[in-house]
Design an enzyme around this catalytic site. Sequence first.
Site, PDB file in Angstrom:
ATOM      1  N   GLU A 142      55.218  30.171  51.583  1.00 32.24           N
ATOM      2  CA  GLU A 142      55.822  29.045  50.879  1.00 32.24           C
ATOM      3  C   GLU A 142      57.177  28.726  51.512  1.00 32.24           C
ATOM      4  O   GLU A 142      58.033  29.594  51.588  1.00 32.24           O
ATOM      5  CB  GLU A 142      56.007  29.458  49.415  1.00 32.24           C
ATOM      6  CG  GLU A 142      56.442  28.348  48.534  1.00 32.24           C
ATOM      7  CD  GLU A 142      56.561  28.797  47.072  1.00 32.24           C
ATOM      8  OE1 GLU A 142      56.995  29.937  46.839  1.00 32.24           O
ATOM      9  OE2 GLU A 142      56.217  27.992  46.199  1.00 32.24           O
TER      10      GLU A 142
ATOM     11  N   CYS B 105      56.727  24.064  43.255  1.00 30.23           N
ATOM     12  CA  CYS B 105      55.787  25.184  43.395  1.00 30.23           C
ATOM     13  C   CYS B 105      54.408  24.698  43.838  1.00 30.23           C
ATOM     14  O   CYS B 105      53.714  25.384  44.575  1.00 30.23           O
ATOM     15  CB  CYS B 105      55.682  25.919  42.078  1.00 30.23           C
ATOM     16  SG  CYS B 105      55.422  24.792  40.711  1.00 30.23           S
TER      17      CYS B 105
ATOM     18  N   GLU C 298      54.202  32.157  36.170  1.00 27.51           N
ATOM     19  CA  GLU C 298      53.955  30.930  36.946  1.00 27.51           C
ATOM     20  C   GLU C 298      54.698  31.126  38.257  1.00 27.51           C
ATOM     21  O   GLU C 298      55.924  31.080  38.283  1.00 27.51           O
ATOM     22  CB  GLU C 298      54.540  29.701  36.226  1.00 27.51           C
ATOM     23  CG  GLU C 298      53.963  29.421  34.873  1.00 27.51           C
ATOM     24  CD  GLU C 298      52.714  28.565  34.932  1.00 27.51           C
ATOM     25  OE1 GLU C 298      52.260  28.222  36.046  1.00 27.51           O
ATOM     26  OE2 GLU C 298      52.185  28.259  33.867  1.00 27.51           O
TER      27      GLU C 298
ATOM     28  N   LYS D  36      66.691  32.135  30.104  1.00 29.55           N
ATOM     29  CA  LYS D  36      67.656  32.382  31.184  1.00 29.55           C
ATOM     30  C   LYS D  36      67.460  31.343  32.287  1.00 29.55           C
ATOM     31  O   LYS D  36      66.473  31.373  33.010  1.00 29.55           O
ATOM     32  CB  LYS D  36      67.490  33.781  31.776  1.00 29.55           C
ATOM     33  CG  LYS D  36      68.728  34.123  32.615  1.00 29.55           C
ATOM     34  CD  LYS D  36      68.515  35.176  33.665  1.00 29.55           C
ATOM     35  CE  LYS D  36      68.010  34.658  34.963  1.00 29.55           C
ATOM     36  NZ  LYS D  36      68.911  33.733  35.674  1.00 29.55           N
TER      37      LYS D  36
HETATM   38  P1  NAD Z   1      63.224  33.570  41.858  1.00 29.78           P
HETATM   39  O1  NAD Z   1      62.012  34.317  41.501  1.00 29.78           O
HETATM   40  O2  NAD Z   1      64.160  34.141  42.832  1.00 29.78           O
HETATM   41  O3  NAD Z   1      64.088  33.272  40.552  1.00 29.78           O
HETATM   42  C1  NAD Z   1      63.534  32.701  39.395  1.00 29.78           C
HETATM   43  C2  NAD Z   1      64.319  33.164  38.204  1.00 29.78           C
HETATM   44  O4  NAD Z   1      64.149  34.569  38.056  1.00 29.78           O
HETATM   45  C3  NAD Z   1      65.822  32.931  38.282  1.00 29.78           C
HETATM   46  O5  NAD Z   1      66.286  32.571  37.011  1.00 29.78           O
HETATM   47  C4  NAD Z   1      66.361  34.302  38.683  1.00 29.78           C
HETATM   48  O6  NAD Z   1      67.672  34.535  38.261  1.00 29.78           O
HETATM   49  C5  NAD Z   1      65.408  35.221  37.959  1.00 29.78           C
HETATM   50  N1  NAD Z   1      65.246  36.542  38.578  1.00 29.78           N
HETATM   51  C6  NAD Z   1      65.447  36.900  39.871  1.00 29.78           C
HETATM   52  N2  NAD Z   1      65.170  38.209  40.048  1.00 29.78           N
HETATM   53  C7  NAD Z   1      64.782  38.686  38.839  1.00 29.78           C
HETATM   54  C8  NAD Z   1      64.352  39.963  38.383  1.00 29.78           C
HETATM   55  N3  NAD Z   1      64.253  41.009  39.204  1.00 29.78           N
HETATM   56  N4  NAD Z   1      63.995  40.097  37.066  1.00 29.78           N
HETATM   57  C9  NAD Z   1      64.060  39.057  36.236  1.00 29.78           C
HETATM   58  N5  NAD Z   1      64.479  37.820  36.618  1.00 29.78           N
HETATM   59  C10 NAD Z   1      64.834  37.636  37.890  1.00 29.78           C
HETATM   60  O7  NAD Z   1      62.677  32.156  42.287  1.00 29.78           O
HETATM   61  P2  NAD Z   1      63.509  30.898  42.762  1.00 29.78           P
HETATM   62  O8  NAD Z   1      63.859  31.091  44.184  1.00 29.78           O
HETATM   63  O9  NAD Z   1      64.595  30.615  41.785  1.00 29.78           O
HETATM   64  O10 NAD Z   1      62.426  29.725  42.560  1.00 29.78           O
HETATM   65  C11 NAD Z   1      61.534  29.384  43.514  1.00 29.78           C
HETATM   66  C12 NAD Z   1      60.180  29.981  43.213  1.00 29.78           C
HETATM   67  O11 NAD Z   1      59.699  29.581  41.921  1.00 29.78           O
HETATM   68  C13 NAD Z   1      59.155  29.493  44.180  1.00 29.78           C
HETATM   69  O12 NAD Z   1      58.402  30.571  44.657  1.00 29.78           O
HETATM   70  C14 NAD Z   1      58.297  28.544  43.355  1.00 29.78           C
HETATM   71  O13 NAD Z   1      57.004  28.383  43.820  1.00 29.78           O
HETATM   72  C15 NAD Z   1      58.356  29.145  42.020  1.00 29.78           C
HETATM   73  N6  NAD Z   1      58.042  28.140  40.974  1.00 29.78           N
HETATM   74  C16 NAD Z   1      56.823  28.217  40.355  1.00 29.78           C
HETATM   75  C17 NAD Z   1      56.482  27.274  39.379  1.00 29.78           C
HETATM   76  C18 NAD Z   1      55.162  27.336  38.679  1.00 29.78           C
HETATM   77  O14 NAD Z   1      55.014  26.709  37.638  1.00 29.78           O
HETATM   78  N7  NAD Z   1      54.207  28.070  39.182  1.00 29.78           N
HETATM   79  C19 NAD Z   1      57.383  26.263  39.050  1.00 29.78           C
HETATM   80  C20 NAD Z   1      58.607  26.215  39.723  1.00 29.78           C
HETATM   81  C21 NAD Z   1      58.922  27.181  40.683  1.00 29.78           C
END
Ligand code: NAD
Length: 486
Positions: free
Chosen positions: A395, A298, A264, A190
């Site tokens: 963050e 991240c 992650e 997704k």
């Molecule tokens: P997010 O958690 O809002 O969304 C990430 C994904 O999860 C999206 O595809 C979203 O549609 C989905 N999602 C949202 N709510 C959900 C739920 N309740 N159940 C299942 N899926 C759901 O994060 P974001 O704002 O898109 O991304 C930024 C975050 O990602 C930052 O905190 C960043 O640090 C983290 N990140 C971590 C890594 C890593 O490898 N550790 C890499 C990239 C980004």
Amino acid sequence: MTTETRTSIVWDYAPAPESADHIRLKDRYGLFIDGDFKDPADGGYVPTINPATEEPIAEVAYGGPVDVTAAVQSARAAHPRWAALKDLERAKYLFRIARLIQERARELAVVETIDGGKPLRESRDVDVPLAAAHFFYYAGWADKLRYGTGASEVRPLGVVGQIVPWNFPLLMAAWKLAPALACGNVAILKPAETTPLTALLLAEICQEAELPPGVVTILPGDESTGASLVRAPGIDKIAFTGSTAVGRDIQAALAGTNTHLTLELGGKSANIVFEDAALDQAVEGIVNGIFFNQGHVCCAGSRLLIQESVRDEVIAKLWQRMGRLRVGDPLDKNTDVGAINSAEQLSRIEALVAAGEDEGATRRSVECELPARGYWFAPTLFTDVSPAHRIAVEEIFGPVVSVLTFRTQAEAIEKANNSRYGLAAGIWTDKGSKAFQVASALKAGVVWQNTYNHFDPTAAFGGYKESGFGREGGPAGLRPYLQVVR
Ligand code: NAD
């Protein structure tokens, strides 16, 4: 004297926009289920927007619960044959996908940039080559799984659900899909709401590679699609990259079930500059650590820890360097800092920066002309930051660096570890022994020495504490997709 004369000449860059004329996007993309693009059964179509212009690019289907069920059924049906394929045959598909990514590299880079806002220089030189490299790398592991894990018999988990964020859309898809497929699993990916396009082009690549239907499913959607996928019966593992808040929700939803999970999550990584470091190099590393991909990283080096004796010098050099960052059109090959990914993310950055000012930190933002339309944030430096300020704790996920200082090595370690996150860190020093001592004391999954934000498929990546668990990349990245039989 000579140097002074030379550097006093002000050079500027002519515009160097990459052409998007060769891009042939469809007006609408369906859900990629069972090897084909399909209209959603119970979801709708939502436009995806170019954050640099606010113009719609294409309409993308969002999967509803019925679509999730159909995706899982198709994946379950595909799994036995995929898992039974000879390892070398599975590897051939991965090699094919890797080569097709290379063939379509220019198109993928441009689409990544218009859909997500990142500078073309990054999507072209980092995201797309690394995505291909991940498929090449895990193709090589497909027939060596026992050696990669040290087990004498391993088995795939089955159907894996994979949820990725918007900051490295194609690269995160590759990080997830390549090891999963190499290990004999089938995957339902997704993509994030604001950046579905390169994952959909990857679906086309799977078709071109003649990957059997159901082995890869691409299911765009929003949080409800993600939540349905997490809870769908028939899923054997969830691999999630995203925010800590959502990671927590997923962990709670899966507690007590047999579904495997890796997370992650977010970070607030420390980039530590010791007084004996090569300071000009360190400044380049600081810039790369926090302004790469507008800070939507991240593992961004968002907490800059500078030894007090060199604080003023480092800040002066950094501020001067920040003034030369080129902010603007992401398709311009000279752009260093592109558009903020979405209006929502821009308001999150603005709110945290306002909190930094309210709490008494000193803010300096680079003065630059920002385009009239689109979402932009000027590179920003905070000094006089205390460890309790929100900008030192939370963050920001934007081009904003918070400076803290330290006197001794012990204090540097203590301050760096003073975070609920533990994803990455950087150490700048001329002394190898110091770098090793500090690196071993840091609670961070990745520690870079005299560099920052360098990624390689052979190296494991993942977090400690609230940055999650499980590793991606390297042989360690195989383990979360396998069951050890003996
Ligand atoms: P997010 O958690 O809002 O969304 C990430 C994904 O999860 C999206 O595809 C979203 O549609 C989905 N999602 C949202 N709510 C959900 C739920 N309740 N159940 C299942 N899926 C759901 O994060 P974001 O704002 O898109 O991304 C930024 C975050 O990602 C930052 O905190 C960043 O640090 C983290 N990140 C971590 C890594 C890593 O490898 N550790 C890499 C990239 C980004």
